[in-house]
Enzyme design. Structure first.
Site, PDB file in Angstrom:
ATOM      1  CB  ALA A  18      -0.942  -0.010   1.202  1.00  0.00           C
ATOM      2  NE  ARG A  28       3.148   4.597 -12.201  1.00  0.00           N
ATOM      3  CZ  ARG A  28       2.803   3.810 -11.195  1.00  0.00           C
ATOM      4  NH1 ARG A  28       1.834   4.168 -10.371  1.00  0.00           N
ATOM      5  NH2 ARG A  28       3.420   2.647 -11.010  1.00  0.00           N
ATOM      6  CB  CYS A  51       0.853 -13.737  -0.924  1.00  0.00           C
ATOM      7  SG  CYS A  51      -0.326 -12.496  -0.376  1.00  0.00           S
ATOM      8  CG  ASP A 306      -2.384  -6.408   5.389  1.00  0.00           C
ATOM      9  OD1 ASP A 306      -3.166  -6.323   4.423  1.00  0.00           O
ATOM     10  OD2 ASP A 306      -1.465  -7.245   5.457  1.00  0.00           O
ATOM     11  CE1 TYR A 449     -18.492 -28.611 -21.986  1.00  0.00           C
ATOM     12  CE2 TYR A 449     -19.349 -28.136 -24.185  1.00  0.00           C
ATOM     13  CZ  TYR A 449     -18.933 -29.046 -23.234  1.00  0.00           C
ATOM     14  OH  TYR A 449     -18.957 -30.394 -23.500  1.00  0.00           O
ATOM     15  CD1 TRP A 457     -26.010 -28.360 -17.824  1.00  0.00           C
ATOM     16  CD2 TRP A 457     -26.260 -26.347 -16.873  1.00  0.00           C
ATOM     17  NE1 TRP A 457     -27.166 -27.827 -18.315  1.00  0.00           N
ATOM     18  CE2 TRP A 457     -27.362 -26.585 -17.744  1.00  0.00           C
ATOM     19  CE3 TRP A 457     -26.207 -25.140 -16.170  1.00  0.00           C
ATOM     20  CZ2 TRP A 457     -28.386 -25.657 -17.925  1.00  0.00           C
ATOM     21  CZ3 TRP A 457     -27.243 -24.226 -16.349  1.00  0.00           C
ATOM     22  CH2 TRP A 457     -28.303 -24.477 -17.228  1.00  0.00           C
ATOM     23  NE  ARG A 465     -30.109 -26.147 -13.967  1.00  0.00           N
ATOM     24  CZ  ARG A 465     -30.229 -27.234 -14.738  1.00  0.00           C
ATOM     25  NH1 ARG A 465     -29.156 -27.736 -15.323  1.00  0.00           N
ATOM     26  NH2 ARG A 465     -31.390 -27.818 -14.916  1.00  0.00           N
TER      27      ARG A 465
END
Length: 475
Positions: A18, A28, A51, A306, A449, A457, A465
């Site tokens: 951050a 910039r 991470c 954080d 797909y 599906w 669904r």
């Protein structure tokens, strides 16, 4: 503004995602003639991927420097006055200045600012218990922490490791230690690993971890850590390590021998400085900001990463979600605003993904207990599917859990546990959550797909669904 200077001064506290994103974006937009930027970082590194530390420890990433996105020299080359190994010890919002200590010389000095960015991050939780500061006990939050752990692993003869906590860091570090040839035990307070999942999904992670040879101990709280100075153990064993080094982890009723201990209990916002200065904190201890990431009630102070709390777009409440994705976005927003532009950070839906070897774990939105806590009534469904068409080679199993609001059918959350191709499917749900879609609307999503990529599906649509039918049936 301090009129003794012909240009503004931006002070940034914290040199990772951050903080340095904010500094870089501000640079910039404004030249060195317009804006002086001074950044303080108490560690040795800047702009790195925390991470990635478990994958460095586990050997997937071979060089520490691969985790560094931009070096101190690169920042300085862009006219950012970056001061490493320098810790800010006091904020004076009324006087618009910060006090900083050089950690090498001990020298302290005040630096004035026109605009201030607080990006102090989060600190690993270290429980207040005997032995927690012993040699061989490690938190893993910074590159310095990662290097210290690697030094211990390379200098320790024994091969027994105990990981305390089974969240993202705990699970990832357990995998890293297994890869390094350690015998690994994970001690977890919860009923299942990964408390960011509901327990019925966490049990799938539990089974996968034990399948890797990791010993999972749930519903157990560590009460103390024994060292080599303690004589014989609770079970009558003679001490194995001298010099005050860790030798065992103790719970209410058991003892687990350990040559190294990794704390993966979680983190808290690092906001002691902000609290002492009277800046507003939320229920989780993080700084409170507006949508421009400006600290509430303070025109010339911003905060991100954080150390802040952010709006949860699903529940409508403030949450502390320490993720690098958010931190970089916060920095971009802050830098734009500090540099004279305009940007906002609307909030999050709480998307996260992880893995244990080939098991992928993902979640977004609310868990069941989150929905209960904010008073939402919902339906929950769970489906089993595969990552590819069932007849296609290497189709892998996948479990999807979906929560939908009762009556409205609004999507509230999705959790996924499966093999290759499972984790990133959570992004479909993250977009649907951000858009405020219902599960009925999701069933019509035009997803890609082909047999190598999905059943006809997609598992997300199968869950949608089923959830839509359940919502209709309960209306």
């Amino acid at each position: 503004m301090n009129m003794s200077r012909t240009r503004e001064r931006l002070v940034v506290i914290g040199g990772d995602a951050a903080g340095m994103s904010a500094a870089s974006q501000a640079r910039r937009l404004k030249s060195p003639d317009e804006l002086e930027i001074v950044a303080f970082e108490r560690g040795h590194f800047t702009s790195y991927s925390a991470c990635g530390i478990p994958y460095w420890v586990g050997g997937d990433v071979t060089d520490r420097d691969e985790l560094i996105a931009r070096t101190p020299e690169e920042h300085r080359g862009r006219d950012i006055d970056l001061r490493l190994r320098t810790e800010v010890t006091e904020l004076d919002p009324d006087g618009q200045r910060v006090r900083a200590r050089d950690l090498e010389s001990g020298e302290e000095s005040w630096t004035s600012y026109d605009k201030l960015v607080i990006a102090t991050g989060a600190r690993p939780i270290r429980p207040d218990m005997p032995g927690v500061d012993a040699a061989g006990v490690h938190g893993v939050q910074t590159l310095d922490d990662g290097q210290a752990l690697l030094d211990t692993l390379e200098g320790t003869r024994g091969r027994r490791a105990v990981v305390v906590g089974a969240g993202y860091i705990g699970v990832e570090m357990a995998e890293a230690l297994i890869k390094r040839g350690y015998e690994v035990t994970v001690v977890n307070r919860g009923s299942e690993p990964m408390s960011t999942l509901d327990s019925d999904m966490g049990c799938l992670v539990h089974d996968a971890m034990e399948g890797l040879g990791i010993t999972m101990v749930n519903d157990a709280e560590v009460t103390k850590i024994l060292t080599g100075d303690g004589g014989t153990s609770l079970l009558g064993r003679s001490r194995e390590l001298g010099g005050g080094r860790v030798r065992a982890v103790v719970t209410q009723d058991r003892e687990f021998p350990a040559d190294v201990v990794v704390l993966g209990i979680g983190v808290r916002p690092e906001t002691a400085l902000a609290k002492a200065a009277g800046l507003p904190l939320g229920a989780h201890g993080g700084l409170l900001t507006d949508r421009s990431m400006r600290v509430r009630g303070h025109e010339n102070i911003w905060a991100g990463g954080d150390c802040v709390e952010v709006l949860d777009l699903v529940s409508g409440q403030e949450r502390h979600i320490p993720l690098g994705t958010h931190a970089n976005k916060h920095g971009q927003v802050i830098g734009a605003n500090v540099g004279g532009g305009y940007a906002t950070f609307p909030g999050v839906v709480g998307t996260a993904v992880s893995k244990v070897c080939d098991l992928e774990i993902a979640r977004t939105g609310l868990r069941e207990k989150d929905a209960h806590r904010v008073g939402l009534r919902f339906e929950a469904v769970t489906i089993e599917s595969t990552s590819r068409a069932g007849y296609y080679p290497n189709a892998a199993p996948m479990t999807v859990k979906m929560l939908a609001e009762l009556r409205t059918g609004r999507l509230l959350g999705v959790q996924i546990v499966g093999r290759e191709g499972a984790g990133k499917r959570v992004d479909i749900a993250a977009v649907a959550l951000t858009a405020g879609m219902t599960v009925e609307q999701m069933t019509a999503l035009d997803l890609g797909y082909a047999p190598p990529f999905s059943p006809v599906w997609d598992p997300i649509l199968v869950a949608a669904r089923k959830a839509a039918a359940k919502v209709r049936g309960s209306s």
